[in-house]
Design an enzyme around this catalytic site. Structure first.
Site, PDB file in Angstrom:
ATOM      1  N   MET A   1     -79.712 -13.260 -41.594  1.00 16.79           N
ATOM      2  CA  MET A   1     -80.784 -14.166 -41.174  1.00 16.79           C
ATOM      3  C   MET A   1     -81.504 -14.690 -42.404  1.00 16.79           C
ATOM      4  SD  MET A   1     -83.638 -11.796 -39.336  1.00 16.79           S
ATOM      5  CE  MET A   1     -84.413 -10.400 -40.099  1.00 16.79           C
TER       6      MET A   1
ATOM      7  N   TYR B   1     -89.549  -5.182 -45.709  1.00 18.53           N
ATOM      8  CA  TYR B   1     -88.771  -6.227 -45.032  1.00 18.53           C
ATOM      9  C   TYR B   1     -88.885  -6.153 -43.515  1.00 18.53           C
ATOM     10  CZ  TYR B   1     -84.602  -2.933 -45.155  1.00 18.53           C
ATOM     11  OH  TYR B   1     -83.717  -1.888 -45.053  1.00 18.53           O
ATOM     12  N   GLU B   2     -88.425  -7.243 -42.873  1.00 20.36           N
ATOM     13  CA  GLU B   2     -88.583  -7.457 -41.425  1.00 20.36           C
ATOM     14  C   GLU B   2     -90.049  -7.508 -41.005  1.00 20.36           C
ATOM     15  OE1 GLU B   2     -86.075  -8.514 -40.170  1.00 20.36           O
ATOM     16  OE2 GLU B   2     -84.630  -7.763 -41.625  1.00 20.36           O
ATOM     17  N   GLY B   3     -90.888  -8.041 -41.863  1.00 21.79           N
ATOM     18  CA  GLY B   3     -92.325  -8.109 -41.578  1.00 21.79           C
ATOM     19  C   GLY B   3     -93.014  -6.898 -42.171  1.00 21.79           C
TER      20      GLY B   3
END
Length: 567
Positions: free
Chosen positions: A155, A424-426
Site C-alpha cells: 500500500m 507504522y500503520e498510523g
C-alpha cells in the site's frame, strides 16, 4: 540464542478453557494440527534467517530490489504450503480457516522473523481491500493470485509532505480513454514496495483525479501492478514504476522500505472516485490488527529468551542467602519483576487477541454488535500491543544486561525491530486520538459501555477482583469525562495516550480474570502459571490505572499552557 517455543498449547488451552463459550463450534483438533505445522515452519524455516537477514539487509541491483539470502526460497516454501490462503475466502482459492488461525500464525511469524511477516501481511490486507471495494473484473484478475501468494501486495500512502495528514498528498491519477488511469507521483516509506519474492506486486496507491476536491475528500484509490497482466493473466509488460531508493532504517532490515516513483503508471480505480481513503481503511484496519499481533509475537520471543537466560545465568545469591555458590539470576526479585511484567502482557494479550479474532469472524458474518467491538478494540490492540511489545523487548534485553546489548544473543535486534510497530500503520498517538474521539462517539456513545458491560459480567462471576473493579470504575469515569458535552479536541488530545493505556489495562485485566477463573480448580502447571500471572498483574500492573486516571482528570491546561518550556 535459545530456540523459540511456539505457544500452541496455550493457544488451544485458552480456546478450550477460557473462551469456550465464544469458541463453541470450532474444529479445535484441525486447528491444533494447523498451528503445530505453522509453528514448525516458523522455527525451522524462518527463525534461521532472522539474524542473517538483519545483517545482510536489502539492496537495489540494476533497478530491482533484492532481499537477503534465503528469503525468496523461504517465501516459495510458504506459498507452496498454502499459508497465504489460510483465512482467505474459498471463492478466491482460500482455505476459509477462522481468523484466530491466521492471528496465531502471525504471532509465531513475528516471534521468529519480524521482517518476513510483513510480505504476506500486506498482501492479505490488499486482497481484503480489493475484495470489498474493487470492480468484479479486477477481483477476478487479481484476487486468486494475491490469495495464493503468487503475487504480493503493498500500500502506497505516504509522501514526503503528507504523512498522517493525507489530505496534503499530490500524486495524480489521470483518466485514459480505455478506462485506466495514468498515475504519476512519488511515495516514501512503502514497505515491500519492490522485492524478489513474488512474480508481481500489486500496489494500492492513494492519488487525486483531475476533478478532485481538496483535502481528504478528494483522494481516490488506484490499483497499480508492477507488471501489467497479459491476456492469459500472467505478468507481462513492466509498468512505469520503480523503487528509487531504500530507506536506511533502525530495524526490519530484511524488509525493503522503498521510495517509489510512478511515472504515468497504468492503474485502475478501486471503489468510487474521491472515496479512496474509506476504501484504503479496509486495508489499514486489517494491517493495524496485524501490527498489534507483531508486538505480541516479538514480546513472547523476548520473554522466552530472557527467561531462558535467567534460568541459566548464575550471578550473586538470592536474598537472605549469605553463602554458597552463585545462583541463577532468576532468584533475584528484580529479574522476576521484569519477566512477570512481560508475561503480564503476553498471556493476557494472547487471550484478548483470540477473543477479538472470534469477534472478527462474527462481524464478517453480519453481526453488527461484534463489528462495533472490533472497531472499538482495533486502535487499542494496535497501540497498546506495540507499546507493550516494545517495552517487553527492552525488559528482555535488560535481563540479559550487557549480553542483551550485543548482537550475539538476539535481543538487540528485537528491540530495533519492535520499535517500528509503534510508528507504522498510523502512529500510536493517532490510534489514541481515534479511540478518544471517534470510537467514544460511536453508537451515540454507547459502544465503549457495551464493552464495559462484558467486563462487569465477568466480575459478577465467582469471587471477582477488586483491583479490576476499581480500574473499571476509573475507566468509566474517564470515558464519561471525554464524552461529556463540551469535551473538545484539546481535552481529547491531552488525555488520549493515558486513556488508551487505561483502556488496555482494563481489557488485559478482564482476560487475566477469565484466565484465573478457568484455572481455579486445577493444579496443572499451565493453571498455576495463569493464577500466578493474574496475581502479579492485579497487584503490580493494574494499580497503574490510578495514575492514568489522575492524568486524564487533570485535563489539557498544563499541557497547553507550557509555551515557555517548549518554545
Amino acid at each position: 540464542m535459545p530456540a523459540y517455543e511456539p505457544p500452541v498449547a496455550e493457544f488451544l488451552a485458552i480456546l478450550r478453557e477460557v473462551l469456550a463459550a465464544e469458541a463453541e463450534g470450532l474444529d479445535l483438533p484441525t486447528l491444533e494440527a494447523v498451528l503445530e505445522e505453522g509453528g514448525r515452519f516458523a522455527t525451522r524455516v524462518l527463525a534461521p534467517l532472522n539474524a542473517s537477514g538483519d545483517a545482510e539487509g536489502c539492496r537495489i541491483e540494476q533497478g530491482a530490489v533484492r532481499t537477503p539470502a534465503g528469503f525468496p526460497e523461504a517465501y516459495r516454501q510458504f506459498v507452496a504450503a498454502g499459508w497465504p490462503a489460510l483465512s482467505q475466502p474459498e471463492r478466491w482459492g482460500g482455505q476459509a480457516m477462522p481468523r484466530l488461525a491466521q492471528l496465531a500464525l502471525d504471532e509465531m511469524i513475528a516471534a521468529t522473523n519480524f521482517s518476513f511477516g510483513l510480505f504476506p501481511g500486506l498482501t492479505r490486507g490488499a486482497a481484503e481491500a480489493i475484495a470489498r471495494h474493487a470492480a468484479p473484473a479486477l477481483q477476478d484478475a487479481y484476487l486468486p493470485k494475491l490469495v495464493s501468494g503468487a503475487w504480493a501486495g503493498a500500500m502506497a500512502l505516504t509522501e514526503a509532505q503528507a504523512g498522517t495528514d493525507l489530505g496534503l498528498l499530490t500524486t495524480r491519477a489521470v483518466p485514459r480513454p480505455d478506462g485506466s488511469l495514468a498515475v504519476t507521483g512519488s511515495k516514501i516509506f512503502i514497505t515491500a514496495g519492490d522485492h524478489d519474492l513474488a512474480e508481481n506486486i500489486i500496489h494500492l496507491v492513494l492519488a487525486r483525479l483531475p476533478d478532485a476536491p481538496p483535502g481528504v475528500r478528494g483522494i481516490s484509490l488506484v490499483l497499480v501492478p508492477k507488471f501489467l497482466p497479459d491476456a492469459q493473466g500472467r505478468p507481462g509488460q513492466r509498468n512505469a514504476m520503480a523503487a528509487g531508493a531504500l530507506e536506511r532504517k533502525m530495524g526490519i532490515h530484511a524488509s525493503p522500505t522503498c521510495v517509489m516513483h510512478y511515472d504515468g503508471a497504468t492503474g485502475w480505480l478501486v471503489g468510487a472516485p474521491h472515496r479512496g481513503l474509506a476504501a484504503m481503511f479496509t486495508m489499514m484496519n486489517a494491517e493495524r490488527l496485524f501490527v498489534g499481533i507483531q508486538g505480541l509475537g516479538i514480546a513472547e520471543a523476548a520473554g522466552q529468551a530472557a527467561a531462558d537466560y535467567a534460568r541459566n545465568r548464575r550471578q550473586g545469591r538470592a536474598p537472605g542467602q549469605a553463602e554458597g555458590a552463585a545462583q541463577p539470576i532468576l532468584a533475584h526479585p528484580d529479574v522476576r519483576r521484569m519477566l512477570l511484567t512481560i508475561r503480564g502482557f503476553t498471556t493476557a494479550g494472547r487471550a484478548l487477541a483470540l477473543w477479538l479474532a472470534l469477534q472478527l469472524d462474527r462481524a464478517e458474518a453480519g453481526d453488527a454488535e461484534a463489528d462495533g467491538l472490533v472497531a472499538l478494540l482495533t486502535p487499542v490492540v494496535k497501540a497498546a500491543f506495540t507499546d507493550l511489545g516494545f517495552e517487553a523487548t527492552v525488559l528482555g534485553q535488560q535481563v540479559l544486561g550487557g549480553h542483551g546489548y550485543v548482537r550475539d544473543n538476539g535481543l538487540e535486534q528485537m528491540v530495533r525491530d519492535a520499535r517500528i510497530a509503534q510508528i507504522y500503520e498510523g502512529t500510536n498517538g493517532v490510534q489514541a486520538m481515534d479511540l478518544a474521539t471517534r470510537k467514544l462517539a460511536a453508537e451515540g456513545g454507547a459502544l465503549p459501555h457495551r464493552f464495559f458491560a462484558l467486563v462487569r459480567a465477568s466480575l459478577a462471576q465467582g469471587a471477582g477482583e477488586p483491583a479490576l473493579a476499581e480500574a473499571l470504575d476509573r475507566l468509566e469515569a474517564a470515558t464519561r469525562q471525554l464524552q461529556r458535552d463540551g469535551a473538545g479536541a484539546a481535552e481529547a488530545g491531552a488525555a488520549a495516550a493515558e486513556y488508551l493505556r487505561l483502556f488496555a489495562l482494563v481489557a488485559l485485566g478482564w482476560m487475566w480474570l477469565r484466565l484465573r477463573q478457568a484455572a481455579a480448580a486445577s493444579d496443572r502447571p499451565q493453571h498455576r502459571r495463569w493464577r500466578e500471572g493474574a496475581g502479579f498483574f492485579f497487584a503490580r500492573i493494574l494499580p497503574q490505572s490510578a495514575a492514568l486516571a489522575a492524568a486524564i482528570a487533570a485535563g489539557p491546561a498544563t499541557l497547553m499552557a507550557a509555551e515557555e518550556a517548549l518554545f
